[in-house]
Design a protein around this motif. Structure first.
Motif, PDB file in Angstrom:
ATOM      1  N   LEU A  75       0.829  -1.201   0.000  1.00 19.54           N
ATOM      2  CA  LEU A  75       0.000   0.000   0.000  1.00 19.54           C
ATOM      3  C   LEU A  75       0.867   1.255   0.000  1.00 19.54           C
ATOM      4  CD1 LEU A  75      -2.755  -0.977   2.607  1.00 19.54           C
ATOM      5  CD2 LEU A  75      -2.879  -1.101   0.107  1.00 19.54           C
ATOM      6  N   ASP A  76       0.306   2.334  -0.528  1.00 16.77           N
ATOM      7  CA  ASP A  76       0.992   3.629  -0.577  1.00 16.77           C
ATOM      8  C   ASP A  76       0.063   4.678   0.011  1.00 16.77           C
ATOM      9  OD1 ASP A  76       2.818   5.610  -1.124  1.00 16.77           O
ATOM     10  OD2 ASP A  76       3.098   5.060  -3.222  1.00 16.77           O
ATOM     11  N   VAL A  77       0.615   5.829   0.355  1.00 19.80           N
ATOM     12  CA  VAL A  77      -0.150   6.900   1.000  1.00 19.80           C
ATOM     13  C   VAL A  77       0.203   8.221   0.334  1.00 19.80           C
ATOM     14  CG1 VAL A  77      -0.625   8.109   3.174  1.00 19.80           C
ATOM     15  CG2 VAL A  77      -0.102   5.652   3.189  1.00 19.80           C
ATOM     16  N   ILE A  78      -0.805   9.050   0.105  1.00 20.01           N
ATOM     17  CA  ILE A  78      -0.579  10.370  -0.500  1.00 20.01           C
ATOM     18  C   ILE A  78      -1.685  11.303  -0.036  1.00 20.01           C
ATOM     19  CG2 ILE A  78      -1.961  10.155  -2.634  1.00 20.01           C
ATOM     20  CD1 ILE A  78       0.585  11.192  -4.123  1.00 20.01           C
ATOM     21  N   ARG A  79      -1.452  12.592  -0.129  1.00 18.98           N
ATOM     22  CA  ARG A  79      -2.471  13.565   0.262  1.00 18.98           C
ATOM     23  C   ARG A  79      -2.886  14.416  -0.926  1.00 18.98           C
ATOM     24  NH1 ARG A  79       0.552  17.552   4.442  1.00 18.98           N
ATOM     25  NH2 ARG A  79      -0.873  19.182   3.740  1.00 18.98           N
ATOM     26  N   GLU A  80      -4.145  14.865  -0.889  1.00 17.98           N
ATOM     27  CA  GLU A  80      -4.674  15.849  -1.841  1.00 17.98           C
ATOM     28  C   GLU A  80      -4.496  15.425  -3.298  1.00 17.98           C
ATOM     29  OE1 GLU A  80      -4.280  20.018   0.474  1.00 17.98           O
ATOM     30  OE2 GLU A  80      -2.355  19.092  -0.017  1.00 17.98           O
ATOM     31  N   MET A  81      -4.933  14.195  -3.592  1.00 24.09           N
ATOM     32  CA  MET A  81      -4.995  13.709  -4.971  1.00 24.09           C
ATOM     33  C   MET A  81      -6.437  13.311  -5.265  1.00 24.09           C
ATOM     34  SD  MET A  81      -2.115  13.434  -6.882  1.00 24.09           S
ATOM     35  CE  MET A  81      -2.117  11.893  -7.783  1.00 24.09           C
ATOM     36  N   THR A  82      -6.869  13.511  -6.500  1.00 24.90           N
ATOM     37  CA  THR A  82      -8.262  13.246  -6.849  1.00 24.90           C
ATOM     38  C   THR A  82      -8.505  11.765  -7.158  1.00 24.90           C
ATOM     39  OG1 THR A  82      -7.834  13.816  -9.161  1.00 24.90           O
ATOM     40  CG2 THR A  82      -8.660  15.571  -7.734  1.00 24.90           C
ATOM     41  N   ILE A  83      -9.770  11.386  -6.989  1.00 27.15           N
ATOM     42  CA  ILE A  83     -10.257  10.069  -7.407  1.00 27.15           C
ATOM     43  C   ILE A  83     -11.273  10.295  -8.524  1.00 27.15           C
ATOM     44  CG2 ILE A  83     -11.301   7.896  -6.702  1.00 27.15           C
ATOM     45  CD1 ILE A  83     -10.873   8.693  -3.809  1.00 27.15           C
ATOM     46  N   LYS A  84     -11.078   9.632  -9.650  1.00 24.37           N
ATOM     47  CA  LYS A  84     -12.040   9.747 -10.742  1.00 24.37           C
ATOM     48  C   LYS A  84     -13.137   8.709 -10.507  1.00 24.37           C
ATOM     49  CE  LYS A  84     -10.472  10.402 -14.959  1.00 24.37           C
ATOM     50  NZ  LYS A  84      -9.977  10.138 -16.351  1.00 24.37           N
ATOM     51  N   LEU A  85     -14.191   9.140  -9.801  1.00 25.18           N
ATOM     52  CA  LEU A  85     -15.281   8.225  -9.460  1.00 25.18           C
ATOM     53  C   LEU A  85     -16.104   7.849 -10.685  1.00 25.18           C
ATOM     54  CD1 LEU A  85     -16.553   9.853  -6.132  1.00 25.18           C
ATOM     55  CD2 LEU A  85     -14.882   8.008  -6.412  1.00 25.18           C
ATOM     56  N   ASP A  86     -16.367   8.847 -11.519  1.00 22.70           N
ATOM     57  CA  ASP A  86     -17.088   8.637 -12.768  1.00 22.70           C
ATOM     58  C   ASP A  86     -16.838   9.863 -13.633  1.00 22.70           C
ATOM     59  OD1 ASP A  86     -18.950  10.687 -11.958  1.00 22.70           O
ATOM     60  OD2 ASP A  86     -20.091   9.176 -10.849  1.00 22.70           O
ATOM     61  N   ASN A  87     -17.579   9.989 -14.731  1.00 26.36           N
ATOM     62  CA  ASN A  87     -17.299  11.073 -15.673  1.00 26.36           C
ATOM     63  C   ASN A  87     -17.638  12.452 -15.133  1.00 26.36           C
ATOM     64  OD1 ASN A  87     -16.345  11.783 -18.322  1.00 26.36           O
ATOM     65  ND2 ASN A  87     -18.460  12.278 -18.893  1.00 26.36           N
ATOM     66  N   ARG A  88     -18.473  12.541 -14.076  1.00 24.93           N
ATOM     67  CA  ARG A  88     -18.905  13.838 -13.559  1.00 24.93           C
ATOM     68  C   ARG A  88     -18.434  14.108 -12.130  1.00 24.93           C
ATOM     69  NH1 ARG A  88     -23.028  16.605 -15.509  1.00 24.93           N
ATOM     70  NH2 ARG A  88     -24.052  16.812 -13.467  1.00 24.93           N
ATOM     71  N   ASN A  89     -17.651  13.198 -11.574  1.00 25.26           N
ATOM     72  CA  ASN A  89     -17.212  13.355 -10.188  1.00 25.26           C
ATOM     73  C   ASN A  89     -15.740  12.997 -10.036  1.00 25.26           C
ATOM     74  OD1 ASN A  89     -19.754  13.879  -8.352  1.00 25.26           O
ATOM     75  ND2 ASN A  89     -20.392  12.367  -9.886  1.00 25.26           N
ATOM     76  N   ARG A  90     -14.975  13.958  -9.570  1.00 23.98           N
ATOM     77  CA  ARG A  90     -13.548  13.760  -9.317  1.00 23.98           C
ATOM     78  C   ARG A  90     -13.176  14.534  -8.051  1.00 23.98           C
ATOM     79  NH1 ARG A  90      -8.813  14.865 -13.794  1.00 23.98           N
ATOM     80  NH2 ARG A  90      -7.106  14.992 -12.290  1.00 23.98           N
ATOM     81  N   PRO A  91     -13.593  14.028  -6.889  1.00 21.29           N
ATOM     82  CA  PRO A  91     -13.291  14.714  -5.627  1.00 21.29           C
ATOM     83  C   PRO A  91     -11.835  14.508  -5.225  1.00 21.29           C
ATOM     84  CG  PRO A  91     -14.410  12.658  -5.179  1.00 21.29           C
ATOM     85  CD  PRO A  91     -14.381  12.811  -6.677  1.00 21.29           C
ATOM     86  N   GLU A  92     -11.398  15.313  -4.264  1.00 21.30           N
ATOM     87  CA  GLU A  92     -10.022  15.259  -3.780  1.00 21.30           C
ATOM     88  C   GLU A  92     -10.017  15.025  -2.270  1.00 21.30           C
ATOM     89  OE1 GLU A  92      -6.866  18.619  -2.955  1.00 21.30           O
ATOM     90  OE2 GLU A  92      -6.984  18.250  -5.111  1.00 21.30           O
ATOM     91  N   PRO A  93      -9.906  13.769  -1.830  1.00 21.14           N
ATOM     92  CA  PRO A  93      -9.787  13.521  -0.388  1.00 21.14           C
ATOM     93  C   PRO A  93      -8.511  14.155   0.162  1.00 21.14           C
ATOM     94  CG  PRO A  93     -10.275  11.499  -1.597  1.00 21.14           C
ATOM     95  CD  PRO A  93      -9.923  12.536  -2.611  1.00 21.14           C
ATOM     96  N   ASP A  94      -8.512  14.404   1.476  1.00 21.16           N
ATOM     97  CA  ASP A  94      -7.335  15.014   2.086  1.00 21.16           C
ATOM     98  C   ASP A  94      -6.173  14.036   2.176  1.00 21.16           C
ATOM     99  OD1 ASP A  94      -8.249  17.706   2.642  1.00 21.16           O
ATOM    100  OD2 ASP A  94      -9.683  16.749   3.988  1.00 21.16           O
ATOM    101  N   VAL A  95      -6.455  12.777   2.466  1.00 23.45           N
ATOM    102  CA  VAL A  95      -5.422  11.741   2.522  1.00 23.45           C
ATOM    103  C   VAL A  95      -5.990  10.477   1.896  1.00 23.45           C
ATOM    104  CG1 VAL A  95      -3.853  10.409   3.991  1.00 23.45           C
ATOM    105  CG2 VAL A  95      -4.506  12.725   4.666  1.00 23.45           C
TER     106      VAL A  95
END
Length: 203
Positions: A75-95
């Protein structure tokens, strides 16, 4: 007596991107010029982040460092990178905790939901609804197995932990962690939450 000097204020013009019909798509975040740092896409709408508080920044640092130190090799860890959930949603979790196999190089800008093991949101005053309602619902629907929501209480982080119910694609609460976070999933993790303002190694 000489007249007071006159100052001419120069008008600043801000050009905001005009959304296309139907809203923006996840891939547009990499193509729109001049977006503010840490712009998210929620339901086809651009969401701009407000300035970080000290609590928010220090909590992210504490959690990222602790998770990075304790995560197993796969496993790896990073902060403030987006997840492409679908074509209309790309949120950015803090960690984020994610599969190390999903790390594709220095130019990577997003991850797939199936690569994410844990998403963490540190709640800010301007993001309460998104962090408490909208984003957890979307992470669960996309299959992200573990989610933490972090709130501030008397200057310290309080961590609410959740696990995905695969039958309903919704999160089930698994605990409320104060002062000392201790969980066994997604791996064994122990974090002194009171160390938010301490340097590593200090007592």
């Amino acid at each position: 007596m000489s007249a007071a000097p006159e100052y001419e204020l120069e008008e600043q013009k801000y050009l905001w991107p005009i959304p296309p019909e139907g809203g923006w798509t996840a891939d547009d975040l990499d193509r729109i010029p001049g977006l503010p740092p840490h712009t998210e896409l929620i339901d086809g709408t651009l969401v701009f982040m407000s300035p970080q508080t000290a609590f928010h920044a220090r909590t992210m640092r504490l959690l990222e460092n602790a998770l990075w130190e304790q995560a197993p090799d796969h496993l790896d860890v990073i902060r403030e990178m987006t997840i492409k959930l679908d074509n209309r949603n790309r949120p950015e979790p803090d960690v984020l905790v994610f599969s190390a196999k999903a790390n594709t190089g220095p130019k990577q800008t997003w991850f797939r939901p199936e690569d994410i093991v844990l998403a963490v949101e540190v709640v800010s005053p301007d993001s309460e609804d998104r962090d408490r309602e909208v984003k957890p619902r979307k992470y669960a629907a996309a299959g992200v197995k573990y989610f933490w929501r972090v709130e501030e209480s008397d200057g310290l982080p309080v961590v609410y932990t959740y696990e995905l119910d695969p039958a309903t694609r919704s999160y089930v609460p698994t605990g409320l962690q104060r002062e000392n976070l201790s969980v066994e999933y997604p791996f064994v993790i122990a974090i002194d939450l009171t160390a938010i303002n301490r340097r590593p190694g200090a007592h």
